[in-house]
Design a protein around this motif. Structure first.
Motif, PDB file in Angstrom:
ATOM      1  N   LEU A  54      34.782  34.763  48.239  1.00 38.90           N
ATOM      2  CA  LEU A  54      34.438  34.762  46.860  1.00 38.90           C
ATOM      3  C   LEU A  54      35.186  35.901  46.821  1.00 38.90           C
ATOM      4  O   LEU A  54      36.258  35.546  45.577  1.00 38.90           O
ATOM      5  N   VAL A  57      38.505  34.482  46.638  1.00 38.97           N
ATOM      6  CA  VAL A  57      38.815  33.126  46.152  1.00 38.97           C
ATOM      7  C   VAL A  57      39.257  34.187  44.387  1.00 38.97           C
ATOM      8  O   VAL A  57      40.288  33.488  43.334  1.00 38.97           O
ATOM      9  N   LYS A  58      38.087  35.588  43.591  1.00 34.85           N
ATOM     10  CA  LYS A  58      38.716  36.105  42.618  1.00 34.85           C
ATOM     11  C   LYS A  58      40.027  36.968  42.612  1.00 34.85           C
ATOM     12  O   LYS A  58      40.338  36.176  41.521  1.00 34.85           O
ATOM     13  N   SER A  63      40.117  33.181  36.694  1.00 35.26           N
ATOM     14  CA  SER A  63      39.790  31.632  36.253  1.00 35.26           C
ATOM     15  C   SER A  63      38.586  32.600  35.427  1.00 35.26           C
ATOM     16  O   SER A  63      38.165  34.179  35.664  1.00 35.26           O
ATOM     17  N   SER A 184      37.718  26.612  37.131  1.00 33.03           N
ATOM     18  CA  SER A 184      37.669  26.625  38.846  1.00 33.03           C
ATOM     19  C   SER A 184      36.620  25.591  39.673  1.00 33.03           C
ATOM     20  O   SER A 184      35.966  26.407  40.076  1.00 33.03           O
ATOM     21  N   LEU A 187      35.810  28.474  42.257  1.00 30.92           N
ATOM     22  CA  LEU A 187      35.251  29.335  42.148  1.00 30.92           C
ATOM     23  C   LEU A 187      33.056  29.160  42.077  1.00 30.92           C
ATOM     24  O   LEU A 187      33.002  29.678  42.557  1.00 30.92           O
ATOM     25  N   THR A 190      32.371  28.743  45.539  1.00 25.32           N
ATOM     26  CA  THR A 190      32.557  29.374  46.143  1.00 25.32           C
ATOM     27  C   THR A 190      30.911  30.242  45.991  1.00 25.32           C
ATOM     28  O   THR A 190      30.394  31.036  46.713  1.00 25.32           O
ATOM     29  N   THR A 191      30.589  30.402  44.247  1.00 20.18           N
ATOM     30  CA  THR A 191      29.455  30.954  44.008  1.00 20.18           C
ATOM     31  C   THR A 191      28.579  30.664  44.308  1.00 20.18           C
ATOM     32  O   THR A 191      27.665  30.713  44.500  1.00 20.18           O
TER      33      THR A 191
END
Length: 297
Positions: A54, A57-58, A63, A184, A187, A190-191
């Motif tokens: 995560l 990805v961030k 996003s 996204s 995102l 993954t969240t």
């Protein structure tokens, strides 16, 4: 966020390969940690890796933020709890049958989802769909009923129950991802992964702390092989969720049949279990049946 039309297929193949490796490692841990302990490994040791994913990805995918609402958490809980039960049943089946045959049992998932639709939702199936169900069921019978193996039905039932719960889990997680309406898809996926693993880690850790504290201690002591199994579990889930974010569960699970081939390679090259001609026929019938259901049904 735009995605190439074939990207979901790449995600699915990667997820299937990683999941096969993870299943093999979890299977080896079952003898020392028990079914629930080996199940918990993928969640407890996978959760920290999901946080790393995560964070990456961030950093890599700018996003806008999005709220986590009640509907999202409801979907995640359904997916998380069903996956716990499905994994435990799968590992229990692997204790009694070969690795590749148990993996084939779990590939009945699309067939069972279709049946649930008829019984619960009142869906209508075509003739081809019913033919597919009969073919796949014949595969189960081929592998389960044979002279001198009176107890073979038990692992078959465990595997089928596992497949059903994996189907419920996939639907729950896809529902969670789509409910976020994020810019996204990476995102959002993954969240969902982080939240799902957090719920699973808390549930199983609490259960073991209350009912099997020695088992929980054994999991911590077996951290060396467990860390890699946890990484593979989180890695596989990350790519499953990415695929779910882009395509329907039915299409993803159809392509996921490639896992049966991966499992056959693992069974022959690593675990050294033989797959009999009858088992091979059963696997072929299951694959054909599921393929018919999702292409012509």
């Amino acid at each position: 966020m735009l995605a190439l039309p074939w990207l979901w297929a790449v995600f699915t193949v990667v997820a299937a390969a990683a999941q096969t490796a993870r299943n093999a490692m979890q299977r080896s841990l079952t003898s020392t940690l028990g079914t629930i302990g080996a199940t918990h490994v993928r969640f407890l040791y996978g959760f920290p890796f999901s946080l790393i994913f995560l964070g990456l990805v961030k950093l890599a995918v700018p996003s806008a933020g999005f709220p986590l609402h009640a509907t999202f958490f409801a979907w995640v809980v359904v997916g998380a709890v069903a996956q716990i039960a499905a994994t435990a049943l799968m590992l229990a089946a692997m204790q009694e049958r070969s690795f590749v045959v148990t993996t084939a049992y779990t590939k009945l998932e699309p067939v069972l989802v279709a049946l649930f639709g008829v019984v619960i939702l009142g869906d209508h199936l075509s003739l081809w769909a019913w033919v597919a169900i009969v073919v796949a069921t014949s595969g189960i019978l081929s592998m389960s009923w044979r002279p001198g193996t009176e107890n073979a039905l038990r692992p078959a039932l465990l595997g089928v129950a596992s497949a059903a719960l994996f189907g419920v889990s996939a639907i729950g997680f896809r529902g969670a991802i789509r409910s976020l309406e994020a810019d996204s898809f990476v995102l959002a996926a993954t969240t969902t992964l982080v939240c799902g693993l957090a719920i699973q880690t808390v549930l199983l850790t609490t259960y073991l702390a209350i009912f099997d504290r020695p088992g929980l201690i054994a999991i911590f002591k077996s951290w060396r092989p467990s860390v890699f199994a946890g990484f593979l579990g989180s890695f596989a889930s990350q790519f499953w969720f990415l695929a779910f974010a882009l395509e329907t569960v039915a299409k993803v699970r159809t392509l996921a049949l490639i896992e049966v081939i991966f499992a056959g390679l693992v069974s022959g090259a690593i675990i050294k279990q033989a797959t009999s001609p009858r088992d091979g026929l059963g696997i072929a019938l299951i694959v054909i049946g599921v393929g018919l259901l999702l292409t012509l049904g």
